[in-house]
Scaffold this motif. Structure first.
Motif, PDB file in Angstrom:
ATOM      1  N   ARG A 159       0.705   2.666 -31.694  1.00 61.49           N
ATOM      2  CA  ARG A 159       1.424   3.537 -30.568  1.00 61.49           C
ATOM      3  C   ARG A 159       0.994   3.242 -29.217  1.00 61.49           C
ATOM      4  O   ARG A 159       1.819   3.174 -28.387  1.00 61.49           O
ATOM      5  N   LYS A 160      -0.449   3.171 -28.925  1.00 65.72           N
ATOM      6  CA  LYS A 160      -0.768   3.106 -27.619  1.00 65.72           C
ATOM      7  C   LYS A 160      -0.745   1.679 -27.225  1.00 65.72           C
ATOM      8  O   LYS A 160      -0.772   1.340 -25.963  1.00 65.72           O
ATOM      9  N   ASN A 161      -0.275   0.658 -27.979  1.00 69.65           N
ATOM     10  CA  ASN A 161      -0.166  -0.701 -27.504  1.00 69.65           C
ATOM     11  C   ASN A 161       1.237  -1.322 -27.855  1.00 69.65           C
ATOM     12  O   ASN A 161       1.474  -2.516 -27.681  1.00 69.65           O
ATOM     13  N   GLY A 162       1.983  -0.361 -27.694  1.00 62.23           N
ATOM     14  CA  GLY A 162       3.526  -0.891 -27.725  1.00 62.23           C
ATOM     15  C   GLY A 162       3.987  -1.512 -28.931  1.00 62.23           C
ATOM     16  O   GLY A 162       4.926  -2.202 -28.845  1.00 62.23           O
ATOM     17  N   LEU A 163       3.390  -1.415 -30.171  1.00 64.36           N
ATOM     18  CA  LEU A 163       3.621  -1.933 -31.341  1.00 64.36           C
ATOM     19  C   LEU A 163       4.403  -0.597 -32.163  1.00 64.36           C
ATOM     20  O   LEU A 163       4.431   0.396 -32.034  1.00 64.36           O
ATOM     21  N   SER A 164       5.341  -1.522 -33.160  1.00 70.18           N
ATOM     22  CA  SER A 164       5.911  -0.498 -34.156  1.00 70.18           C
ATOM     23  C   SER A 164       4.941   0.165 -35.063  1.00 70.18           C
ATOM     24  O   SER A 164       4.105  -0.515 -35.607  1.00 70.18           O
ATOM     25  N   ALA A 165       4.882   1.709 -35.131  1.00 69.32           N
ATOM     26  CA  ALA A 165       4.068   2.326 -35.649  1.00 69.32           C
ATOM     27  C   ALA A 165       4.130   2.605 -37.001  1.00 69.32           C
ATOM     28  O   ALA A 165       4.501   3.774 -37.506  1.00 69.32           O
ATOM     29  N   ASP A 166       4.143   1.485 -37.825  1.00 71.56           N
ATOM     30  CA  ASP A 166       4.314   1.647 -39.339  1.00 71.56           C
ATOM     31  C   ASP A 166       2.891   1.913 -40.117  1.00 71.56           C
ATOM     32  O   ASP A 166       3.032   1.848 -41.244  1.00 71.56           O
ATOM     33  N   GLY A 167       1.685   1.602 -39.460  1.00 73.20           N
ATOM     34  CA  GLY A 167       0.549   1.822 -40.339  1.00 73.20           C
ATOM     35  C   GLY A 167       0.069   0.627 -41.118  1.00 73.20           C
ATOM     36  O   GLY A 167      -0.749   0.835 -41.833  1.00 73.20           O
ATOM     37  N   ILE A 168       0.830  -0.464 -40.856  1.00 71.37           N
ATOM     38  CA  ILE A 168       0.504  -1.620 -41.992  1.00 71.37           C
ATOM     39  C   ILE A 168       0.084  -2.689 -40.585  1.00 71.37           C
ATOM     40  O   ILE A 168       0.560  -3.074 -39.352  1.00 71.37           O
ATOM     41  N   ALA A 169      -1.040  -3.363 -40.983  1.00 71.07           N
ATOM     42  CA  ALA A 169      -1.946  -4.066 -39.893  1.00 71.07           C
ATOM     43  C   ALA A 169      -1.399  -5.689 -40.538  1.00 71.07           C
ATOM     44  O   ALA A 169      -1.898  -6.258 -41.217  1.00 71.07           O
ATOM     45  N   GLY A 170      -0.436  -6.030 -39.851  1.00 71.39           N
ATOM     46  CA  GLY A 170       0.453  -7.444 -39.844  1.00 71.39           C
ATOM     47  C   GLY A 170      -0.614  -8.377 -38.835  1.00 71.39           C
ATOM     48  O   GLY A 170      -1.136  -7.939 -37.840  1.00 71.39           O
TER      49      GLY A 170
END
Length: 534
Positions: A159-170
């Motif tokens: 969220r803080k880095n402008g990514l999709s906040a899906d909780g998956i570390a891709g």
């Protein structure tokens, strides 16, 4: 060609068997009722995702887990024996979409090509947790298991880095984390003060001074206490007592005495700790010898001490609280406001009711800390020969747990001493049945315990000496993997752990394989203890 549903299940099971043959890195471990292991937590996660399991992710193979495994085996035409062997494990992971991430340790960050998600368990997850801890997003145990805390930390970072906040570390998320780590390490103005687990002192490029609050200050205080310059509480707050201790250390070591712990001062502390010249022998605070506390001193836990009390027992209380770093007044034997404040500070640190009254539980906790904590040296490196092991070994008891377990109340504290590494940490007793359930008393105790286990979480039993509030020390064995239920919420340990003590091997075998493994560790530890005796 059209297959029936039963044939499809048979083919699926057959494909799982083929995967076993093709997968050279596959685990050969088998799990059944009564076992405890990291892998079992992943198995429970997979079963939960398939809606076959409703229990907690505990790492303990209980009856609910066994029932869920049998349901899965029936569904996929496997032998429904409730045992997770290789056939069941691979078929289960495939059905739940769980992959075991890369175990390569060549990279220092988490930015592998692996997709890390809830339920994953690997070295890559461990590095991810370490990286998110460094960046301030994760404050849980570095376990290598991708649970709800890790998922929440990933989402927060995204969220803080402008990514999709899906909780998956891709790949995108891991690349961003690597970039953030690079920026953090190149910034010379950081004052977070977070110290690495392998460091004996705060990082030498951090400036620690009055008003700073950080883990680095906590480490500084511990080190100055070890060297005999600091007699306050280890709080992580750089106050007047810490400033005075730094000033005295600087003055004694020919440094510019300004009370600020900069590069030169921190480096000198590291060198002094490494060589330990005069450690715990002299103190520049007083200019004289530091007397080692009389650890045979013990408070009467049947007496309640409170404001207005005046006795020799109060004087003992003040003496012991002084040694533990909570009291800095005169030892008058009169229970006044300063003594009330010291008792409350101790109670707060130990998770007790903060009423300033020294009752049974508070006095027992002070006894346990005084007997053990005042002589513990948690700055030792694993493998160091620990001074005093021989004399300590003389007092260790090998007694059947069922004969003495009721001597100590739930809620009391005990001190675990790892005679192999020299680390010691405190536990709060929760329950006592076939073994003792306990939790680290504070986050600092959790950190020390983690170091003793080689900076990893493991179910493998470690033989230890455990001292209780009456001063008695017993041989035991413990692990350091948190599993539910959890009682303490401020110790950075998300659950409880188990401490086993001597029981008959027949009884252990009737309980299960894990109890047997603890008894074997206890017996090995007892042999080592006998060799240490004078």
């Amino acid at each position: 060609m059209i297959f029936s549903a039963s044939k499809k299940r048979w083919l699926s099971a057959f494909a799982a068997v083929l995967m076993i043959c093709l997968c050279a890195a596959a685990s050969a471990e088998t799990y059944s009722l009564g076992d405890e292991a990291d892998e079992i937590a992943t198995i429970q996660t997979a079963l939960k995702q398939l809606k076959l399991y409703t229990g907690g992710i505990t790492g303990h193979f209980g009856e609910k887990t066994q029932t869920a495994v049998k349901k899965f085996q029936k569904r996929y035409a496997l032998n429904d024996d409730g045992i997770v062997g290789e056939n069941t494990r691979l078929a289960l992971y495939e059905a739940a979409g769980i992959t075991e991430g890369s175990t390569s340790s060549s990279s220092s960050s988490s930015s592998d090509s692996t997709l890390l998600r809830h339920g994953s368990r690997s070295e890559s997850v461990r590095r991810l947790q370490q990286d998110l801890t460094t960046l301030g997003y994760y404050n849980g145990v570095i376990s290598g298991h991708f649970g709800s805390k890790t998922e929440a930390a990933v989402m927060s970072f995204q969220r803080k880095n402008g990514l999709s906040a899906d909780g998956i570390a891709g790949s995108n998320t891991l690349a961003k984390i690597a970039t953030a780590l690079g920026n953090a390490s190149s910034s010379s103005g950081s004052s977070s003060g977070s110290s690495s687990s392998g460091s004996t002192s705060s990082s030498s490029d951090i400036l620690l001074k009055h008003g700073v609050k950080s883990d680095a200050v906590r480490t500084l205080q511990m080190n100055l206490k070890s060297l005999g310059y600091y007699n306050g509480s280890v709080t992580g707050n750089f106050g007047s007592l810490t400033k005075e201790a730094v000033y005295n250390f600087q003055k004694a070591n020919g440094l510019s005495a300004d009370g600020i712990a900069g590069k030169n001062t921190l480096s000198a502390i590291d060198k002094t700790l490494s060589g330990k010249p005069g450690t715990n022998d002299t103190s520049s605070n007083t200019g004289g010898s530091v007397q080692k506390p009389d650890t045979s001193m013990k408070l009467n836990t049947n007496e309640t001490l409170m404001k207005g009390s005046s006795s020799e027992e109060v004087r003992k209380l003040q003496t012991m609280l002084t040694s533990l770093g909570y009291y800095n007044g005169n030892k008058t034997g009169n229970f006044g406001p300063k003594t009330v404040d010291a008792v409350m500070a101790f109670q707060k640190a130990k998770g007790l009711t903060q009423d300033g009254i020294a009752g049974k539980k508070t006095l027992a906790a002070i006894n346990a800390d005084f007997i053990n904590g005042t002589t513990a040296d948690n700055n030792k490196n694993p493998g160091d020969n620990v001074a005093g092991n021989s004399s300590m070994a003389n007092n260790v008891l090998y007694e059947n747990f069922y004969n003495w377990r009721r001597r100590y109340d739930n809620g009391e504290y005990c001190t675990v001493y790892d005679f192999q590494t020299g680390y010691s940490w405190r536990l709060r007793i929760m329950t006592k049945d076939a073994h003792m359930d306990a939790e680290p008393a504070t986050s600092q105790d959790t950190e020390i315990m983690y170091k003793a286990f080689g900076s990893k979480n493991t179910w493998t039993p470690k033989p230890v000496w455990v001292t209780f509030s009456d001063g008695k020390t017993y041989i035991g064995a413990t692990h350091n993997v948190p599993h539910s239920p959890q009682h303490l919420t401020d110790n950075n340990f998300n659950g409880h752990l188990c401490v086993h003590f001597p029981i008959s091997m027949d009884k252990a075998e009737s309980i299960g394989k894990y109890a047997v493994s603890h008894q074997e560790a206890i017996n090995e530890g007892w042999e080592a203890t006998m060799k240490l005796r004078k």
